[in-house]
Design a protein around this motif. Structure first.
Motif, PDB file in Angstrom:
ATOM      1  N   VAL A  87      -6.303   5.767   7.400  1.00 10.33           N
ATOM      2  CA  VAL A  87      -5.103   4.589   6.634  1.00 10.33           C
ATOM      3  C   VAL A  87      -5.830   3.411   7.149  1.00 10.33           C
ATOM      4  N   ALA A 124       0.705  -1.022  -0.005  1.00 11.25           N
ATOM      5  CA  ALA A 124      -0.604  -0.084   0.032  1.00 11.25           C
ATOM      6  C   ALA A 124       0.504   1.174  -0.040  1.00 11.25           C
ATOM      7  N   LEU A 153      -7.785  10.702   2.912  1.00  9.75           N
ATOM      8  CA  LEU A 153      -7.497   9.569   4.134  1.00  9.75           C
ATOM      9  C   LEU A 153      -7.316  10.524   5.568  1.00  9.75           C
ATOM     10  N   LEU A 188      -3.246   4.770  -1.512  1.00 13.05           N
ATOM     11  CA  LEU A 188      -4.753   5.755   0.037  1.00 13.05           C
ATOM     12  C   LEU A 188      -4.352   7.052  -0.592  1.00 13.05           C
ATOM     13  N   ASN A 201      -7.418  -4.399   3.308  1.00  8.85           N
ATOM     14  CA  ASN A 201      -7.068  -4.869   2.550  1.00  8.85           C
ATOM     15  C   ASN A 201      -6.063  -5.911   2.750  1.00  8.85           C
ATOM     16  N   ASP A 220      -7.583   1.623   8.965  1.00  9.74           N
ATOM     17  CA  ASP A 220      -8.390   0.635   8.694  1.00  9.74           C
ATOM     18  C   ASP A 220      -8.390  -0.049   7.239  1.00  9.74           C
ATOM     19  N   GLU A 221      -7.794   0.901   6.187  1.00 11.21           N
ATOM     20  CA  GLU A 221      -7.715   0.300   4.633  1.00 11.21           C
ATOM     21  C   GLU A 221      -7.020  -0.508   4.978  1.00 11.21           C
ATOM     22  N   THR A 281      -2.014  -0.766  -4.169  1.00  8.00           N
ATOM     23  CA  THR A 281      -2.567  -0.273  -3.642  1.00  8.00           C
ATOM     24  C   THR A 281      -2.523   1.305  -3.080  1.00  8.00           C
TER      25      THR A 281
END
Length: 356
Positions: free
Chosen positions: A187, A147, A182, A177, A194, A189-190, A175
């Protein structure tokens, strides 16, 4: 004998005020000034001293472009320096248009100009070269789902693209972000949702980068996620705190330094009152390369622009030689050394070199 003739002026472009990275600017300028001082103590260029005309870019492309115009009017033989890639691109573009040689010290963005030019050369590695090495480090450590916390920037977008293209053949994914949408908590949470095993900080410093690090490290759900910073933020002392440790980043130094590097390191430490970063060595090596051009090919702007492919000089991090490199429009040192390092959590002042 010290140089005493009419000076040869070099425009030195560095970020010395916010929102520029001031500490990087200080280190870059220290390297430039130390090398110029040594040149002058050794008799200068055929008896003529180097004179640095320093201009603060403050990470502002428009301010940097105006400085190029001013310095060109003042008759500088060449331009040197700059740390921020977007600013260096503005400098390179304007220098190319005016016919003023520019030796870029620290900015790595591949495309400093839109077309091939003989007016621009660079001692820092290209982003595509260094960031591929960083991607290989991630793969070797078992990270295939990455990420990136990113903000709008040509530099960050280029880095994301390099990572994605290099990881894809190895079944790796990236990925994005968006840090304009955000919060640092979001962040986490993401990341929890994922399943990324590494988070790279492609954001401004100190914020939001510092807050992202603190949030991730304080969230049990993502405690095992590696935090990385390929742009090199943890190199400088602002990151020599517990939150700045254990974050692998790119550093452009050999291991170990040679005799010249060790001598220069001692002088830079005295000048800066702290350990010199790789940025300070880039500044020193920039003046070394320019000195080689001035002594062997002449002091006019045209002489310097023609000299790039003929320069060969021993610098703090190896022998500098500029070549044409596919995909890069300026003359390029291929290549300065590239390391992946991190600050030791048990001793933040010490760096550990990671395998690549």
């Amino acid at each position: 004998m010290p140089a005493r003739g009419p000076s040869i002026r070099i425009g030195a472009l560095v970020p010395l005020t916010r929102p520029g990275w001031v500490e990087a600017g200080r280190h870059l300028l220290a390297g430039l000034e130390l090398a110029a001082h040594e040149v002058n103590d050794a008799g200068g260029i055929a008896g003529r001293p180097l004179e640095l005309l320093v201009r603060d870019t403050a990470a502002d492309p428009r301010r940097a472009t105006a400085a190029v115009d001013e310095l060109a009017e003042l008759g500088v033989a060449a331009l040197a320096g700059e740390y921020h890639s977007v600013v260096a691109r503005a400098v390179a573009t304007r220098a190319d248009a005016l016919g003023v040689p520019f030796l870029c010290s620290s900015a790595v963005l591949d495309e400093l100009t839109d077309h091939p030019t003989d007016w621009v050369a660079r001692v820092a590695p290209a982003q595509s070269h260094a960031w591929r090495i960083y991607a290989d480090h991630l793969l070797s450590a078992g990270h295939t789902h990455i990420a990136v916390a990113t903000q709008p920037s040509v530099y960050w977008a280029a880095g994301t693209r390099i990572l994605r293209d290099h990881l894809a053949p190895h079944a790796g994914t990236v990925t994005e972000l968006d840090m304009t949408a955000l919060t640092p908590t979001a962040v986490c949470d993401e990341l929890a949702a994922n399943g990324a095993t590494a988070l790279l900080l492609l954001t401004g410093h100190p914020e939001p980068a510092a807050s992202i690090v603190r949030s991730v490290r304080g969230d049990r759900r993502v405690a095992d996620v590696l935090i990385g910073a390929p742009a090199g933020q943890p190199e400088l002392t602002e990151w020599a705190t517990p939150y700045g440790t254990g974050i692998p980043f790119l550093r452009y130094l050999p291991a170990p330094l040679g005799p010249l590097g060790e001598r220069v390191a001692a002088s830079l430490r005295e000048k800066l009152t702290t350990a010199p970063s790789f940025v300070a060595f880039e500044g020193y090596d920039t003046v070394k390369a320019l000195t080689s051009a001035l002594r062997t090919h002449g002091t006019t702007r045209a002489d310097i622009a023609k000299s790039w492919p003929h320069i060969t000089t021993e610098a703090t991090r190896g022998r500098i030689h500029f070549t044409r490199t596919p995909g890069i429009n300026n003359w390029q040192w291929t290549w300065p050394p590239v390391q992946v390092v991190e600050r030791d959590p048990s001793e933040p002042g010490r760096f550990r070199v990671r395998p690549t």
